[in-house]
Write an enzyme that holds these catalytic residues in place. Structure first.
Site, PDB file in Angstrom:
ATOM      1  N   ASP A 104       0.838  -1.201   0.000  1.00  0.00           N
ATOM      2  CA  ASP A 104       0.000   0.000   0.000  1.00  0.00           C
ATOM      3  C   ASP A 104       0.876   1.256   0.000  1.00  0.00           C
ATOM      4  O   ASP A 104       2.013   1.215   0.463  1.00  0.00           O
ATOM      5  CB  ASP A 104      -0.854   0.074   1.274  1.00  0.00           C
ATOM      6  CG  ASP A 104      -1.845  -1.064   1.364  1.00  0.00           C
ATOM      7  OD1 ASP A 104      -2.169  -1.665   0.332  1.00  0.00           O
ATOM      8  OD2 ASP A 104      -2.290  -1.334   2.506  1.00  0.00           O
TER       9      ASP A 104
HETATM   10  N1  URA Z   1      -1.174  -5.774   4.049  1.00  0.00           N
HETATM   11  C1  URA Z   1      -1.627  -4.506   4.042  1.00  0.00           C
HETATM   12  O1  URA Z   1      -2.628  -4.185   4.673  1.00  0.00           O
HETATM   13  N2  URA Z   1      -0.935  -3.600   3.336  1.00  0.00           N
HETATM   14  C2  URA Z   1       0.183  -3.882   2.652  1.00  0.00           C
HETATM   15  O2  URA Z   1       0.762  -2.999   2.028  1.00  0.00           O
HETATM   16  C3  URA Z   1       0.633  -5.212   2.668  1.00  0.00           C
HETATM   17  C4  URA Z   1      -0.059  -6.132   3.377  1.00  0.00           C
END
Ligand code: URA
Length: 234
Positions: A104
């Site tokens: 993310d």
């Molecule tokens: N889980 C999440 O919530 N975000 C990420 O970036 C990776 C795994």
């Protein structure tokens, strides 16, 4: 051997398969001096291929890097909103590397980028289930949350497997949890933690299989060694 032109262009790092088709449609690709068409097949040994008036460069050497992704950077090669992308972070690399999976925008940590199609496929295929470890800075009832996370959970309609959770650091209002997961659903760690009653303040991927961030400072990258690539493909 004849292959689809868009596949050849993608393998040479010109663009993604879809991007290559757009280039062909726009008339910027020529084969033996003639404007190419969608679906055309070419023989890389004997056909002269030009993109925007320049001969196709030789196939780039396979390259895979381990990036210590900073926060605030999008895991994509170009962003329609003009945000900083992982490609911008590694802009000094002149071969087109694609992110292997995604983190993310506000997640930091270990992200592989590669132009090695076999490696990308191997790692992202759901059957591979490579272990991923995250550190999550949270506020909330960490001891109760650890128990909830150790049971199967449904997030956004999908049952996810229990995770291994350990408390790395206890703080007055929460702490830092280490979570090990095998799946890779969008926002999985954030959603699981929220469902377990926690508020996520910061999230970092610290390990992917046997690879860690050791020796790679925040925002920097290193090339994987041939041995590491071989092990990932096993
Ligand atoms: N889980 C999440 O919530 N975000 C990420 O970036 C990776 C795994």
């Amino acid at each position: 051997m004849k292959e689809r032109l868009s596949k050849v262009l993608a393998a040479h790092g010109v663009a993604s398969r879809r991007g290559a088709e757009t280039l062909i449609e726009s008339g910027r690709v020529k084969v033996n001096g003639q404007t190419a068409v969608i679906g055309q097949k070419v023989d890389i040994e004997s056909d002269a291929i030009e993109v925007s008036g320049r001969p196709l460069r030789p196939c780039p050497e396979p390259m895979t890097i381990l990036l210590h992704k900073p926060r605030g950077v999008v895991t994509t090669l170009s962003d329609e909103k003009g945000r900083r992308t992982v490609r911008d972070v590694v802009s000094e690399i002149d071969t087109r590397l694609v992110p292997v999976g995604r983190l993310d925008i506000n997640t930091e940590g270990l992200l592989l980028m590669s132009n090695d199609g076999a490696l990308v496929h191997r790692i992202t295929h759901p059957s591979h289930e490579i272990e991923k470890e995250y550190h999550v800075w949270v506020t909330g009832p960490v001891d109760a949350a650890k128990l909830i996370l150790a049971e199967p959970m449904t997030i956004e309609g999908h049952t996810v497997k229990p995770v291994r959770a350990a408390l790395v650091e206890r703080r007055e209002d929460g702490g830092v949890l280490a979570l090990v997961i095998h799946e890779g659903r969008h926002h999985q760690v954030r959603l699981m933690c929220e469902q377990a009653g926690l508020t996520v303040k910061r999230l970092a991927r610290v390990r992917l299989g046997f690879l860690t961030l050791q020796g790679v400072p925040y925002g920097k990258w290193r090339k994987l060694t041939p041995l590491e690539v071989k092990k990932l493909k096993q």
